[in-house]
Design a protein around this motif. Structure first.
Motif, short mmCIF file in Angstrom:
data_model
loop_
_atom_site.label_atom_id
_atom_site.label_comp_id
_atom_site.label_asym_id
_atom_site.label_seq_id
_atom_site.Cartn_x
_atom_site.Cartn_y
_atom_site.Cartn_z
N LEU A 1 -1.31 -2.44 2.10
CA LEU A 1 -1.25 -1.45 1.03
C LEU A 1 -0.16 -1.80 0.02
O LEU A 1 -0.35 -1.68 -1.19
N ALA A 2 0.96 -2.32 0.52
CA ALA A 2 2.07 -2.64 -0.37
C ALA A 2 1.75 -3.79 -1.31
O ALA A 2 2.16 -3.78 -2.48
N ASN A 3 0.99 -4.80 -0.83
CA ASN A 3 0.66 -5.92 -1.72
C ASN A 3 -0.71 -5.76 -2.39
O ASN A 3 -1.24 -6.70 -2.97
N HIS A 4 -1.28 -4.57 -2.26
CA HIS A 4 -2.53 -4.21 -2.94
C HIS A 4 -3.74 -5.00 -2.46
O HIS A 4 -4.74 -5.10 -3.16
N THR A 5 -3.66 -5.56 -1.25
CA THR A 5 -4.84 -6.19 -0.67
C THR A 5 -5.90 -5.15 -0.40
O THR A 5 -7.10 -5.37 -0.60
N GLY B 1 -6.52 -0.84 -1.13
CA GLY B 1 -5.97 0.31 -1.82
C GLY B 1 -5.33 -0.03 -3.16
O GLY B 1 -5.25 -1.17 -3.58
#
Length: 293
Positions: free
Chosen positions: A287-291, A293
């Motif tokens: 989620l943090a690296n936008h893989t 979401g």
């Protein structure tokens, strides 16, 4: 009533095995370095044409392709599956054509064929992936067009209208349009039927003029006089009244600078256990690296 259908098909290099010799110095494809196959989405288009032929007795399916003499194989493959005839556009002047020059050549050939209701082709060819030739042919002929077709649902011959289901981003759309029309078909449409054994026996000796000339000895020569359907017709630039300035490299503003074979490799790997905390940490990271979401 019956339909006159033209199927645009292309013999393409198998781009699944592109090597360093795949391109010539002038930026055109070195077709001799790659095996030639029937463009996959053109087979989907052929299947739609054959289904219409079955649904409308008396209809005809004509194959049209452009390429060197060996591209007559595309015509034979169409005949093996149920097409009625075919034409091969072949001339040194057609060599090196981009989508603009290709669509020009095909449009001139279609004008020579003359009588047609539907023009079907694959959405795109695997050697270019542009999806431009079908729409450009429609533009040059002044015809309506439907792209990304999944299935031809209905043909109203009385009013000359056709209903097509097409796959678009986010869903499916059903459209109605008048014909004559150009329709390009997705690879997700129904796959093409296999060769028919009886048709293979009927057309297995069908050859184009260049193929005959390349043989040391033409066996069964009398067949080509007694069975005209075994002669695959070849057309040159002059045969279709083409303008040399709009054909081949001279008519192609698009130039290929380079072709590269890229292999994706993972630079990093991570091993996880089945523990809930490991799974939760992975989700947070993705989620943090936008893989996701």
């Amino acid at each position: 009533m019956s339909l006159k259908i033209i199927v645009l098909a292309k013999q393409v290099p198998d781009t699944r095995n592109v090597g360093k010799d795949a391109m010539k110095e002038d930026g055109t494809i070195n077709r001799a370095a790659l095996p030639a196959i029937f463009n996959p989405e053109d087979l989907n288009a052929l299947e739609q044409a054959l289904r219409l032929k079955e649904a409308h007795p008396g209809s005809t399916v004509t194959m049209l392709t452009m390429g060197p003499g060996r591209a007559a194989e595309i015509i034979r493959e169409g005949l093996y599956r149920g097409a009625d005839t075919g034409y091969l556009l072949t001339d040194r002047a057609f060599a090196g054509a981009d989508t603009l020059a290709t669509s020009y050549a095909l449009a001139t050939a279609i004008r020579k064929i003359g009588d047609y209701d539907l023009i079907l082709g694959g959405r795109q060819a695997i050697d270019g992936d542009t999806a431009q030739v079908g729409p450009q042919v429609a533009e040059k002929l002044g015809l309506s067009q439907v792209t990304y077709a999944e299935e031809i649902l209905k043909v109203d011959e009385a009013n000359k209208r056709i209903v097509v289901k097409r796959h678009i981003d986010g869903g499916v759309e059903t459209v109605e349009a008048p014909y004559p029309i150009v329709i390009t078909v997705n690879g997700s449409a129904a796959p093409c039927r296999p060769r028919n054994a009886k048709l293979v026996q009927k057309y297995k000796r069908a050859l184009g003029k260049q193929e005959k000339a390349a043989l040391k000895e033409l066996n069964y020569a009398d067949l080509y006089e007694n069975r005209p359907y075994l002669n695959i017709q070849e057309w040159s630039v002059n045969d279709v009244n083409g303008d040399l300035a709009q054909c081949g490299l001279s008519g192609s503003p698009t130039k290929v600078k380079a072709i590269q074979n890229i292999v994706f490799q993972a630079k990093e790997s991570k091993s996880l256990t089945g523990a809930d905390q490991d799974i939760e940490d992975l989700i947070v990271e993705l989620l943090a690296n936008h893989t996701i979401g």
